[in-house]
Design a protein around this motif. Structure first.
Motif, mmCIF file in Angstrom:
data_model
loop_
_atom_site.group_PDB
_atom_site.id
_atom_site.type_symbol
_atom_site.label_atom_id
_atom_site.label_comp_id
_atom_site.label_asym_id
_atom_site.label_seq_id
_atom_site.Cartn_x
_atom_site.Cartn_y
_atom_site.Cartn_z
ATOM 1 N N HIS A 144 -11.620 -6.244 -0.205
ATOM 2 C CA HIS A 144 -11.071 -5.296 0.768
ATOM 3 C C HIS A 144 -11.775 -5.413 2.117
ATOM 4 O O HIS A 144 -12.935 -5.817 2.197
ATOM 5 C CB HIS A 144 -11.250 -3.854 0.269
ATOM 6 C CG HIS A 144 -10.600 -3.564 -1.038
ATOM 7 N ND1 HIS A 144 -11.224 -3.786 -2.251
ATOM 8 C CD2 HIS A 144 -9.376 -3.053 -1.326
ATOM 9 C CE1 HIS A 144 -10.415 -3.425 -3.236
ATOM 10 N NE2 HIS A 144 -9.291 -2.980 -2.704
ATOM 11 N N SER A 145 -11.062 -5.042 3.165
ATOM 12 C CA SER A 145 -11.728 -4.762 4.430
ATOM 13 C C SER A 145 -12.368 -3.386 4.309
ATOM 14 O O SER A 145 -11.832 -2.500 3.639
ATOM 15 C CB SER A 145 -10.727 -4.791 5.592
ATOM 16 O OG SER A 145 -10.279 -6.109 5.818
ATOM 17 N N ILE B 69 -14.119 0.134 5.874
ATOM 18 C CA ILE B 69 -14.223 1.090 6.981
ATOM 19 C C ILE B 69 -15.272 2.133 6.604
ATOM 20 O O ILE B 69 -15.187 2.746 5.538
ATOM 21 C CB ILE B 69 -12.872 1.781 7.262
ATOM 22 C CG1 ILE B 69 -11.844 0.758 7.755
ATOM 23 C CG2 ILE B 69 -13.042 2.887 8.301
ATOM 24 C CD1 ILE B 69 -10.447 1.339 7.931
ATOM 25 N N SER C 279 -3.925 -3.579 13.732
ATOM 26 C CA SER C 279 -3.532 -3.182 12.376
ATOM 27 C C SER C 279 -2.930 -4.354 11.620
ATOM 28 O O SER C 279 -3.234 -4.576 10.439
ATOM 29 C CB SER C 279 -2.530 -2.025 12.442
ATOM 30 O OG SER C 279 -3.080 -0.902 13.122
ATOM 31 N N ILE D 171 -5.706 -6.915 10.651
ATOM 32 C CA ILE D 171 -6.513 -6.450 9.520
ATOM 33 C C ILE D 171 -5.752 -6.690 8.220
ATOM 34 O O ILE D 171 -6.293 -7.199 7.224
ATOM 35 C CB ILE D 171 -6.857 -4.951 9.660
ATOM 36 C CG1 ILE D 171 -7.797 -4.711 10.837
ATOM 37 C CG2 ILE D 171 -7.462 -4.422 8.356
ATOM 38 C CD1 ILE D 171 -9.208 -5.172 10.611
ATOM 39 N N LYS D 172 -4.476 -6.336 8.226
ATOM 40 C CA LYS D 172 -3.641 -6.518 7.040
ATOM 41 C C LYS D 172 -3.530 -7.999 6.676
ATOM 42 O O LYS D 172 -3.678 -8.385 5.520
ATOM 43 C CB LYS D 172 -2.262 -5.922 7.303
ATOM 44 C CG LYS D 172 -1.349 -5.870 6.103
ATOM 45 C CD LYS D 172 0.070 -5.475 6.504
ATOM 46 C CE LYS D 172 0.107 -4.192 7.291
ATOM 47 N NZ LYS D 172 1.497 -3.789 7.623
ATOM 48 N N THR E 270 -6.866 -9.620 5.354
ATOM 49 C CA THR E 270 -7.247 -9.169 4.022
ATOM 50 C C THR E 270 -6.325 -9.753 2.961
ATOM 51 O O THR E 270 -6.775 -10.131 1.877
ATOM 52 C CB THR E 270 -7.221 -7.633 3.950
ATOM 53 O OG1 THR E 270 -7.947 -7.086 5.052
ATOM 54 C CG2 THR E 270 -7.866 -7.149 2.659
ATOM 55 N N LYS F 203 -5.424 -2.426 0.928
ATOM 56 C CA LYS F 203 -6.302 -3.505 1.381
ATOM 57 C C LYS F 203 -7.577 -2.974 2.035
ATOM 58 O O LYS F 203 -8.412 -3.749 2.495
ATOM 59 C CB LYS F 203 -5.556 -4.399 2.372
ATOM 60 C CG LYS F 203 -4.293 -5.020 1.778
ATOM 61 C CD LYS F 203 -3.473 -5.713 2.841
ATOM 62 C CE LYS F 203 -2.198 -6.281 2.234
ATOM 63 N NZ LYS F 203 -1.288 -5.240 1.729
ATOM 64 N N LEU F 204 -7.725 -1.642 2.071
ATOM 65 C CA LEU F 204 -8.856 -1.022 2.769
ATOM 66 C C LEU F 204 -9.735 -0.213 1.826
ATOM 67 O O LEU F 204 -9.237 0.460 0.921
ATOM 68 C CB LEU F 204 -8.358 -0.096 3.885
ATOM 69 C CG LEU F 204 -7.498 -0.703 4.988
ATOM 70 C CD1 LEU F 204 -7.053 0.388 5.946
ATOM 71 C CD2 LEU F 204 -8.246 -1.798 5.729
ATOM 72 N N ILE G 26 -12.204 2.851 2.430
ATOM 73 C CA ILE G 26 -12.493 3.803 3.514
ATOM 74 C C ILE G 26 -13.527 4.813 3.034
ATOM 75 O O ILE G 26 -13.254 5.642 2.155
ATOM 76 C CB ILE G 26 -11.208 4.523 3.972
ATOM 77 C CG1 ILE G 26 -10.150 3.497 4.387
ATOM 78 C CG2 ILE G 26 -11.509 5.462 5.129
ATOM 79 C CD1 ILE G 26 -8.813 4.105 4.763
ATOM 80 N N THR H 108 -9.552 0.486 -4.947
ATOM 81 C CA THR H 108 -9.838 0.903 -3.586
ATOM 82 C C THR H 108 -10.258 2.378 -3.566
ATOM 83 O O THR H 108 -10.009 3.124 -4.514
ATOM 84 C CB THR H 108 -8.628 0.689 -2.679
ATOM 85 O OG1 THR H 108 -9.009 0.860 -1.301
ATOM 86 C CG2 THR H 108 -7.507 1.663 -3.018
ATOM 87 N N HIS I 83 -10.390 5.787 -0.767
ATOM 88 C CA HIS I 83 -10.038 6.338 0.544
ATOM 89 C C HIS I 83 -10.567 7.762 0.628
ATOM 90 O O HIS I 83 -10.082 8.635 -0.105
ATOM 91 C CB HIS I 83 -8.519 6.350 0.753
ATOM 92 C CG HIS I 83 -7.865 5.016 0.553
ATOM 93 N ND1 HIS I 83 -6.686 4.844 -0.143
ATOM 94 C CD2 HIS I 83 -8.250 3.785 0.962
ATOM 95 C CE1 HIS I 83 -6.361 3.565 -0.148
ATOM 96 N NE2 HIS I 83 -7.299 2.899 0.512
#
Length: 393
Positions: free
Chosen positions: A117-118, A120, A185, A188-189, A192, A239-240, A242, A298, A300
């Motif tokens: 994942h990227s 944040i 955006s 980043i998508k 990843t 993909k994030l 957070i 992931t 978030h």
């Protein structure tokens, strides 16, 4: 000269033979060992890399991750151990971060970086976000670069980015326009999901290489800083990773000089990496049911998701649509296309301040996204004449 020193002759081997031993060696090299260029293939330990029918010298075949120490005992890295266990707002999220780092480190150490994942990280100022992203991670992975200007379209892809496994972005590089933010955006998508970049091999022909690394975005939690976050629509969230830092944690580095901070990191980090590699096992909630692509689930943080959503242009459009529904003063469903909807909205004086700046194409994309976000209120239908929406809020 080198071939002569190696014992090859520049004279014909026999009378009438037009080629010497050196000529034959050169022809063999040209036919069988031709090199089309050189490029950095990070954490690929092969000296040459074949892409299709072409072969490239790997300029970074020698690059390795920071070597781990022999002893993983936390008593050898007490400062980083306390920091990494206490600095997150949600204690569970610590395991997502450690699992993310373990996957990145162990696969890079093996010479075959697996996708991830990227990341944040949001939190208050001077709590260690930048120390982690711009110093510790690049130290572990032998390089880091500020990718903000490139990801937002302000700079071209460059050598520093090509040679860095860690791409960091902070909230000082927020997009100046909607188009820059949209590109950020999308990049980043893309990075990843399909991390391929085009570089010029030895400044000649371009070559597509797999970017073996991670993107790390750090931001404060005020509204201006959170503007750096990519659009958090449904196609990017998976993909994030957070995370939100705890505001109660007192950073260990405050009051210390740069030299003292560096000494602690240099002393403790190798032991932390050994613990991460050999001792740490991700708990079930982190890995159970995870996709094969990223290996871990992931995470978030709800506060960051909520704040980012409130700051998005899509949220303003959703509020405008709700305002229109109230002004309409009817509970009967409305149905029509985007142009008809904009025309209907413009009949209300209270909405003209919003509708005069609406772009039909952009608002059409927004309506499509809102139909996926709020399926109970907005239904998208494909008809012979195009696309219509049924709205009932």
């Amino acid at each position: 000269t080198r071939l002569r020193l190696a014992g090859f002759s520049n004279k014909p081997r026999k009378k009438g033979d037009p080629a010497s031993e050196i000529d034959e060696v050169l022809i063999y090299v040209q036919d069988e060992r031709r090199i089309h260029g050189a490029a950095p293939f990070l954490f690929n330990f092969e000296e040459t890399v074949d892409i299709g029918a072409k072969r490239y010298i790997n300029t970074h075949a020698h690059v390795r991750v920071l070597q781990a120490a022999d002893d993983p005992d936390p008593k050898n890295w007490p400062t980083l151990y306390d920091w990494w266990n206490d600095w997150m707002d949600d204690p569970r999220s610590v395991h997502y971060l450690l699992s993310w780092l373990k996957r990145f480190y162990t696969s890079a150490e093996e010479g075959d970086v697996r996708a991830g994942h990227s990341l944040i990280i949001a939190g208050d100022a001077d709590f260690g976000k930048s120390l982690f992203s711009t110093h510790i991670l690049p130290k572990i992975f032998s390089g880091g670069a500020d990718a903000g200007p490139f990801l937002m379209g302000k700079e071209n892809f460059n050598r520093e980015l090509a040679e860095s496994a860690v791409w960091y972005v902070d909230d000082n590089t927020s997009a100046a326009s909607m188009s820059e933010h949209r590109r950020f955006s999308e990049m980043i998508k893309k990075l990843t999901a399909s991390p391929k970049m085009t570089v010029r091999a030895m400044y000649r022909e371009p070559v597509d290489i797999e970017r073996r690394g991670r993107v790390v975005v750090t931001t404060n939690t005020d509204a201006d800083s959170l503007a750096v976050l990519p659009n958090l629509d449904g196609t990017i969230l998976d993909k994030l990773m957070i995370l939100k830092m705890s505001s109660n944690y007192k950073p260990w580095f405050r009051g210390k000089t740069h030299r003292e901070i560096e000494d602690i990191i240099n002393k403790e980090l190798p032991h932390a990496l050994r613990w991460l590699s050999d001792e740490y096992s991700p708990p079930n909630h982190v890995i159970e049911g995870a996709s094969g692509r990223f290996g871990i689930n992931t995470y978030h943080h709800p506060d960051i998701i909520s704040m980012a959503k409130d700051l998005s242009a899509d949220q303003r459009d959703w509020e405008m649509l709700q305002f229109w529904w109230k002004l309409r003063a009817s509970n009967d469903p409305w149905e029509g296309n985007v142009s008809e909807l904009m025309g209907t909205m413009e009949t209300f004086d209270e909405l003209k301040v919003f509708t005069r700046s609406l772009n039909k194409i952009v608002f059409g994309r927004t309506m499509s996204k809102m139909a996926s976000h709020y399926p109970a209120q907005i239904t998208k239908k494909l008809v012979r004449t195009g696309v219509t929406y049924s709205i009932s809020i």
